[in-house]
Design a protein around this motif. Structure first.
Motif, PDB file in Angstrom:
ATOM      1  N   PRO A 168      -9.190 -42.191  27.382  1.00  0.00           N
ATOM      2  CA  PRO A 168     -10.062 -41.677  28.443  1.00  0.00           C
ATOM      3  C   PRO A 168      -9.407 -41.782  29.816  1.00  0.00           C
ATOM      4  CG  PRO A 168     -10.985 -43.696  27.452  1.00  0.00           C
ATOM      5  CD  PRO A 168      -9.697 -43.426  26.754  1.00  0.00           C
ATOM      6  N   MET A 169      -9.606 -40.748  30.632  1.00  0.00           N
ATOM      7  CA  MET A 169      -9.113 -40.773  32.014  1.00  0.00           C
ATOM      8  C   MET A 169     -10.261 -40.378  32.935  1.00  0.00           C
ATOM      9  SD  MET A 169      -5.922 -41.713  32.375  1.00  0.00           S
ATOM     10  CE  MET A 169      -5.327 -41.099  33.941  1.00  0.00           C
ATOM     11  N   ILE A 170     -10.350 -41.053  34.070  1.00  0.00           N
ATOM     12  CA  ILE A 170     -11.391 -40.717  35.045  1.00  0.00           C
ATOM     13  C   ILE A 170     -10.791 -39.848  36.145  1.00  0.00           C
ATOM     14  CG2 ILE A 170     -13.108 -41.612  36.663  1.00  0.00           C
ATOM     15  CD1 ILE A 170     -13.539 -43.970  34.918  1.00  0.00           C
ATOM     16  N   ASP A 171     -11.492 -38.767  36.431  1.00  0.00           N
ATOM     17  CA  ASP A 171     -11.067 -37.766  37.422  1.00  0.00           C
ATOM     18  C   ASP A 171     -11.494 -38.248  38.818  1.00  0.00           C
ATOM     19  OD1 ASP A 171     -10.949 -35.617  39.140  1.00  0.00           O
ATOM     20  OD2 ASP A 171     -12.104 -34.252  37.876  1.00  0.00           O
ATOM     21  N   VAL A 172     -10.681 -39.112  39.391  1.00  0.00           N
ATOM     22  CA  VAL A 172     -11.027 -39.677  40.704  1.00  0.00           C
ATOM     23  C   VAL A 172     -10.991 -38.590  41.777  1.00  0.00           C
ATOM     24  CG1 VAL A 172     -10.281 -41.341  42.473  1.00  0.00           C
ATOM     25  CG2 VAL A 172     -10.286 -41.998  40.061  1.00  0.00           C
ATOM     26  N   ASN A 173     -10.070 -37.635  41.621  1.00  0.00           N
ATOM     27  CA  ASN A 173      -9.914 -36.600  42.650  1.00  0.00           C
ATOM     28  C   ASN A 173     -11.207 -35.847  42.942  1.00  0.00           C
ATOM     29  OD1 ASN A 173      -8.089 -34.811  44.349  1.00  0.00           O
ATOM     30  ND2 ASN A 173      -9.049 -33.307  42.988  1.00  0.00           N
ATOM     31  N   ASP A 174     -12.024 -35.614  41.904  1.00  0.00           N
ATOM     32  CA  ASP A 174     -13.197 -34.773  42.111  1.00  0.00           C
ATOM     33  C   ASP A 174     -14.441 -35.536  42.561  1.00  0.00           C
ATOM     34  OD1 ASP A 174     -12.362 -32.016  41.805  1.00  0.00           O
ATOM     35  OD2 ASP A 174     -11.654 -32.692  39.865  1.00  0.00           O
ATOM     36  N   ALA A 175     -14.306 -36.841  42.752  1.00  0.00           N
ATOM     37  CA  ALA A 175     -15.423 -37.574  43.375  1.00  0.00           C
ATOM     38  C   ALA A 175     -15.581 -37.063  44.808  1.00  0.00           C
ATOM     39  CB  ALA A 175     -15.111 -39.073  43.387  1.00  0.00           C
ATOM     40  N   ASP A 176     -16.821 -37.021  45.286  1.00  0.00           N
ATOM     41  CA  ASP A 176     -17.047 -36.546  46.659  1.00  0.00           C
ATOM     42  C   ASP A 176     -16.288 -37.402  47.677  1.00  0.00           C
ATOM     43  OD1 ASP A 176     -18.640 -34.514  45.812  1.00  0.00           O
ATOM     44  OD2 ASP A 176     -20.535 -35.558  46.174  1.00  0.00           O
ATOM     45  N   CYS A 177     -16.325 -38.730  47.466  1.00  0.00           N
ATOM     46  CA  CYS A 177     -15.664 -39.611  48.445  1.00  0.00           C
ATOM     47  C   CYS A 177     -14.148 -39.518  48.380  1.00  0.00           C
ATOM     48  CB  CYS A 177     -16.114 -41.061  48.251  1.00  0.00           C
ATOM     49  SG  CYS A 177     -17.745 -41.331  48.932  1.00  0.00           S
ATOM     50  N   LYS A 178     -13.620 -38.731  47.441  1.00  0.00           N
ATOM     51  CA  LYS A 178     -12.163 -38.514  47.403  1.00  0.00           C
ATOM     52  C   LYS A 178     -11.821 -37.183  48.061  1.00  0.00           C
ATOM     53  CE  LYS A 178      -7.802 -38.164  45.991  1.00  0.00           C
ATOM     54  NZ  LYS A 178      -6.973 -36.985  46.207  1.00  0.00           N
ATOM     55  N   HIS A 179     -12.029 -36.063  47.356  1.00  0.00           N
ATOM     56  CA  HIS A 179     -11.422 -34.815  47.853  1.00  0.00           C
ATOM     57  C   HIS A 179     -12.005 -34.324  49.177  1.00  0.00           C
ATOM     58  CE1 HIS A 179     -14.831 -33.221  45.524  1.00  0.00           C
ATOM     59  NE2 HIS A 179     -14.784 -32.203  46.357  1.00  0.00           N
ATOM     60  N   LEU A 180     -13.292 -34.634  49.429  1.00  0.00           N
ATOM     61  CA  LEU A 180     -13.871 -34.149  50.693  1.00  0.00           C
ATOM     62  C   LEU A 180     -13.203 -34.781  51.906  1.00  0.00           C
ATOM     63  CD1 LEU A 180     -17.706 -34.126  49.909  1.00  0.00           C
ATOM     64  CD2 LEU A 180     -16.183 -32.170  50.157  1.00  0.00           C
ATOM     65  N   PHE A 181     -12.644 -35.955  51.725  1.00  0.00           N
ATOM     66  CA  PHE A 181     -12.055 -36.682  52.857  1.00  0.00           C
ATOM     67  C   PHE A 181     -10.538 -36.790  52.735  1.00  0.00           C
ATOM     68  CE2 PHE A 181     -16.355 -38.043  51.924  1.00  0.00           C
ATOM     69  CZ  PHE A 181     -16.967 -37.595  53.084  1.00  0.00           C
ATOM     70  N   ASP A 182     -10.076 -37.260  51.590  1.00  0.00           N
ATOM     71  CA  ASP A 182      -8.638 -37.454  51.356  1.00  0.00           C
ATOM     72  C   ASP A 182      -7.898 -36.115  51.424  1.00  0.00           C
ATOM     73  OD1 ASP A 182      -6.311 -37.353  49.514  1.00  0.00           O
ATOM     74  OD2 ASP A 182      -6.740 -39.424  49.027  1.00  0.00           O
ATOM     75  N   ASN A 183      -8.315 -35.168  50.551  1.00  0.00           N
ATOM     76  CA  ASN A 183      -7.584 -33.901  50.486  1.00  0.00           C
ATOM     77  C   ASN A 183      -7.732 -33.123  51.795  1.00  0.00           C
ATOM     78  OD1 ASN A 183      -7.993 -35.001  47.914  1.00  0.00           O
ATOM     79  ND2 ASN A 183      -7.703 -33.029  46.919  1.00  0.00           N
ATOM     80  N   ARG A 184      -8.936 -33.156  52.370  1.00  0.00           N
ATOM     81  CA  ARG A 184      -9.173 -32.337  53.570  1.00  0.00           C
ATOM     82  C   ARG A 184      -8.688 -33.045  54.843  1.00  0.00           C
ATOM     83  NH1 ARG A 184     -15.049 -29.929  54.932  1.00  0.00           N
ATOM     84  NH2 ARG A 184     -15.600 -31.873  53.892  1.00  0.00           N
ATOM     85  N   TYR A 185      -9.355 -34.132  55.231  1.00  0.00           N
ATOM     86  CA  TYR A 185      -8.992 -34.749  56.522  1.00  0.00           C
ATOM     87  C   TYR A 185      -7.678 -35.533  56.430  1.00  0.00           C
ATOM     88  CZ  TYR A 185     -13.748 -33.439  57.566  1.00  0.00           C
ATOM     89  OH  TYR A 185     -14.897 -32.716  57.741  1.00  0.00           O
ATOM     90  N   GLY A 186      -7.452 -36.164  55.279  1.00  0.00           N
ATOM     91  CA  GLY A 186      -6.219 -36.937  55.122  1.00  0.00           C
ATOM     92  C   GLY A 186      -5.001 -36.030  55.150  1.00  0.00           C
ATOM     93  N   THR A 187      -5.017 -34.995  54.301  1.00  0.00           N
ATOM     94  CA  THR A 187      -3.860 -34.093  54.253  1.00  0.00           C
ATOM     95  C   THR A 187      -3.739 -33.325  55.561  1.00  0.00           C
ATOM     96  OG1 THR A 187      -4.346 -33.855  51.902  1.00  0.00           O
ATOM     97  CG2 THR A 187      -2.670 -32.405  52.797  1.00  0.00           C
TER      98      THR A 187
END
Ligand code: NAD
Ligand code: SAH
Length: 413
Positions: A168-187
């Motif tokens: 089993p693997m957990i898709d951390v990227n698609d959590a709201d607290c990940k991609h909404l902030f990390d991918n958008r504001y972080g990148t």
């Protein structure tokens, strides 16, 4: 036995770690919680993530929870040797050196897995790939893991669809607290930061071509515009293209954008987004940078092949002189510019991403035996708990529903 560059640089690594940890309040509270509850007692965790100060703090938090932690990077250019030295000086098994070649990078991944981990943290799927191939024997204790980034998630779903996922693997990227902030504001912030650091050139007045209007592309376009850039977006998805146009950007195919741009930034997770026909029409002096997963978004093989001279103009900038005399500048060898030429996302952003990773590993340690070999989304209660902790650390409070409002929202008509 760790494999790092120079143990005598540990002090500077600790200074970096101690700086970021004071801006990572969510992880601080998880650190306190883990120190008391010890959810990983007796467990081994292998992690492959950009090895810099925030990642080092995540490793410390996991160890506070009782784990023995084995660490490597997930990109040969993003490892910070002093941070690796700091962890090695404190008893971690660390296999990472900045600038290693493909063979040594691969060897470090394998060494990190050779402990037969109970849990993994992957960023881009390198550990997962090896555990499904050459390192298959190292899965004997494996409960599962967390995947950090979009491209890694695509690969996990592809493996699941092929019926090949072995844990089993957990898709951390698609959590709201990940991609909404990390991918958008972080990148968004760290990509421009990496480019400015490397080039010492201005963004204002430049035509900035952003390839891909996903979460990362949105952040880069937003920050590029904020700094006075004239932003052009290229896309393949019609809906994202409308979004970009309505957000106020010019949308056009790369064939057209190639002639206009001064600075090109790819963030697609795809390959050959900028390629030979584009290099042919670019202006003299353009800057080419990538913020997406791998160094194939800009087709650097064709670029180097077409150039009559390829040389390092200054650290992080490869000059490519074309037969007609134009010079095209490739930043950070086409690898993630924010990490290869900078410090990556800011501490406050990784605070949330890594809080999710830590809580997801705790979830796996508790519930692993009941899980199937498939990709799981982050449990909503973990996402919400991270959001609430972050909000409170920012000194922001919000309203809550009254019983009457709750009932109103549940009415059928
Ligand atoms: P996303 O899926 O939200 O967005 C990607 C976008 O690119 C999509 O809109 C897609 O339609 C578009 N696209 C795909 N192929 C294209 C092409 N050939 N030309 C133009 N557009 C194209 O993904 P995301 O979360 O924005 O992540 C993008 C990449 O960045 C991934 O590889 C991810 O792993 C990586 N990433 C990097 C960082 C970083 O720190 N640099 C952070 C997060 C994610
Ligand atoms: N193996 C890939 C990794 C993709 S990087 C590679 O080729 O390099 C994309 C991920 O890096 C993002 O999902 C983000 O969460 C992570 N990241 C960004 N800044 C970081 C930082 N400062 N420290 C650790 N990870 C970071």
């Amino acid at each position: 036995m760790s494999e790092i560059r120079d143990i005598t640089t540990a002090k500077s690594g600790w200074e970096k770690i101690n700086w970021v940890r004071s801006y990572m309040p969510v992880l601080n509270s998880i650190n306190a919680e883990f120190s008391a509850a010890r959810p990983f007692e007796g467990k081994k965790i292998s992690m492959s993530i950009h090895l810099e100060a925030k990642t080092a703090y995540l490793a410390l938090v996991l160890r506070a929870g009782g784990a023995r932690v084995y660490v490597t990077g997930c990109n040969p250019l993003s490892t910070q040797d002093d941070v690796a030295a700091a962890l090695a000086s404190d008893g971690f098994e660390v296999y990472a050196r900045r600038g290693v070649d493909e063979a040594e990078y691969e060897d470090h991944l394998k060494k990190t897995l050779s402990c037969c981990p109970d849990l993994i943290i992957d960023d881009g799927g390198d550990l997962t790939r090896l555990l499904h191939g050459e390192c298959g024997d190292y899965t004997v204790n494996l409960i599962g893991g967390g995947e950090e980034t979009t491209t890694g998630i695509h690969r996990l779903f592809a493996r699941q669809a092929a019926g090949q996922l072995r844990f089993p693997m957990i898709d951390v990227n698609d959590a709201d607290c990940k991609h909404l902030f990390d991918n958008r504001y972080g990148t968004g912030q760290s990509t421009l930061d990496g480019i400015m650091n490397t080039t010492n050139l201005i963004i204002a007045g430049k035509t900035v071509v952003v390839a891909g209007y996903g979460w990362c592309g949105k952040g880069i376009a937003m920050r590029g515009k904020g700094m006075g850039g004239i932003v052009v977006v290229t896309e393949i998805d019609p809906v994202k293209a409308i979004e970009a146009q309505m957000d106020g950007f010019d949308v056009m195919p790369m064939d057209k954008a190639a002639e206009k741009g001064d600075l090109f930034i790819t963030a697609t997770g795809c390959r050959d987004v900028i390629r030979s026909e584009h290099f042919e029409v670019m202006k003299d002096g353009v800057l080419l940078a990538n913020a997406g997963h791998f160094d194939v978004e800009i087709d650097k093989k064709s670029l180097y092949g077409a150039a009559i001279n390829v040389w390092e103009r200054k650290p992080g900038i490869t000059g490519c002189r074309m037969p007609d005399g134009r010079i095209l500048n490739l930043l950070a060898e086409g690898r993630l510019v924010n990490l290869a030429a900078g410090n990556g996302h800011p501490a406050e952003i990784m605070d949330m991403s890594f809080a999710l990773q830590a809580k997801c590993l705790e979830y796996l340690a508790k519930n692993g035996s009941t899980l199937e070999n498939r990709v799981y989304q982050v449990p909503p209660e973990i996402d919400r708990a991270v959001a609430l902790l972050k909000l409170s650390s920012m000194g922001v409070s919000i309203d809550s529903l009254s019983p009457g409002q709750e009932q109103y929202l549940k009415q059928t008509e």
